[in-house]
Design an enzyme around this catalytic site. Structure first.
Site, PDB file in Angstrom:
ATOM      1  CG  ASP A 118     -23.379 -24.560 -25.395  1.00  0.00           C
ATOM      2  OD1 ASP A 118     -24.550 -24.967 -25.517  1.00  0.00           O
ATOM      3  OD2 ASP A 118     -23.031 -23.798 -24.480  1.00  0.00           O
ATOM      4  CG  HIS A 162     -21.363 -16.708 -32.907  1.00  0.00           C
ATOM      5  ND1 HIS A 162     -22.277 -16.104 -33.736  1.00  0.00           N
ATOM      6  CD2 HIS A 162     -22.083 -17.576 -32.148  1.00  0.00           C
ATOM      7  CE1 HIS A 162     -23.490 -16.583 -33.490  1.00  0.00           C
ATOM      8  NE2 HIS A 162     -23.398 -17.474 -32.541  1.00  0.00           N
ATOM      9  CB  THR A 212     -27.713 -29.822 -32.319  1.00  0.00           C
ATOM     10  OG1 THR A 212     -28.788 -28.934 -32.021  1.00  0.00           O
ATOM     11  CG2 THR A 212     -27.411 -29.739 -33.808  1.00  0.00           C
ATOM     12  CE  LYS A 222     -26.700 -16.262 -38.030  1.00  0.00           C
ATOM     13  NZ  LYS A 222     -27.859 -17.018 -37.551  1.00  0.00           N
ATOM     14  CE  LYS A 232     -37.591 -30.324 -37.694  1.00  0.00           C
ATOM     15  NZ  LYS A 232     -37.714 -30.902 -36.370  1.00  0.00           N
ATOM     16  CG  HIS A 233     -33.777 -22.463 -36.658  1.00  0.00           C
ATOM     17  ND1 HIS A 233     -34.344 -22.022 -37.832  1.00  0.00           N
ATOM     18  CD2 HIS A 233     -34.761 -22.428 -35.728  1.00  0.00           C
ATOM     19  CE1 HIS A 233     -35.618 -21.720 -37.621  1.00  0.00           C
ATOM     20  NE2 HIS A 233     -35.889 -21.962 -36.361  1.00  0.00           N
ATOM     21  CE  LYS A 234     -27.238 -23.843 -31.421  1.00  0.00           C
ATOM     22  NZ  LYS A 234     -26.686 -24.327 -30.145  1.00  0.00           N
TER      23      LYS A 234
END
EC number: 3.6.1.66
Length: 200
Positions: free
Chosen positions: A73, A182, A7, A177, A10-12
């Site tokens: 994903d 998930h 990926t 979080k 950047k957040h992921k």
């Protein structure tokens, strides 16, 4: 054995590196010249595998011995929108930016006469290496609301209140979080596989 993340979000990358901090992790663009990957799967798992395969196949033969490609994903499925945006969560608005996606979700919900709805997030993690292909998944239940709250997180976090909480994901700390998300659930299962694959 190292892990390359399939990926460039950047957040992921930050979230994945934090949860997988026990492993040697590299972002996609730290190892390879970035390229577009067409996500044409019909499920989160299919899309995660497509991305992990593409990145692993782009590695040279030496790198393939050193790396496992890992991909995530994920998306949000809203009950009153019949499970949408689902696998199209990242490009729901057609513009590909988080704010436009959130605005479209709220507008679609309001059009149906609702200001909130039950919803759930899904994350699929795929791992591809010389030892084979593996996948895990995680789910987080809650509801979406029509007003953004909170500054943290990304995607639809400011609209999603997890079950058992009275705050949106964007109002929770990173640790709060990560303990319920998930992605965290899917990665906890993935860690078990990665520990076996990265031995030696």
């Amino acid at each position: 054995m190292k892990i390359i993340l399939a990926t460039s979000n950047k957040h992921k990358v930050l979230e994945l590196k934090e949860i997988l901090k026990d492993f040697e992790i590299y972002a996609f663009d730290e190892v390879l010249t970035p390229f577009e990957i067409e996500e044409n799967g019909k499920t989160f798992k299919e899309n995660a595998l497509i991305k992990a395969r593409a990145v692993f196949n782009a590695l040279d033969e030496k790198q393939k011995k050193d790396f496992i490609a890992l991909s995530d994903d994920s998306g949000i499925c809203v009950d009153v929108l019949e499970g949408n945006p689902g696998i199209y969560s990242a490009r729901f608005s057609g513009k590909g930016d988080d704010k436009s996606n959130r605005d479209k979700l709220v507008n679609e919900m309001i059009k149906k006469g609702f200001n909130q709805s039950r919803a759930h997030y899904v994350a699929a993690i795929a791992m591809v290496g010389l030892m084979g292909e593996f996948s895990t998944h995680g789910t987080m239940y809650g509801k979406v609301i029509d007003t953004e709250k909170g500054e943290n997180g990304f995607g639809y976090d400011s609209l999603f209140i997890p079950k058992g909480f009275d705050k949106t994901l964007a109002q929770l700390s990173v640790d709060e979080k990560n303990n319920i998300s998930h992605r965290f659930k899917a990665l906890e299962l993935a860690k078990i596989i990665l520990k076996i694959l990265t031995k030696g």
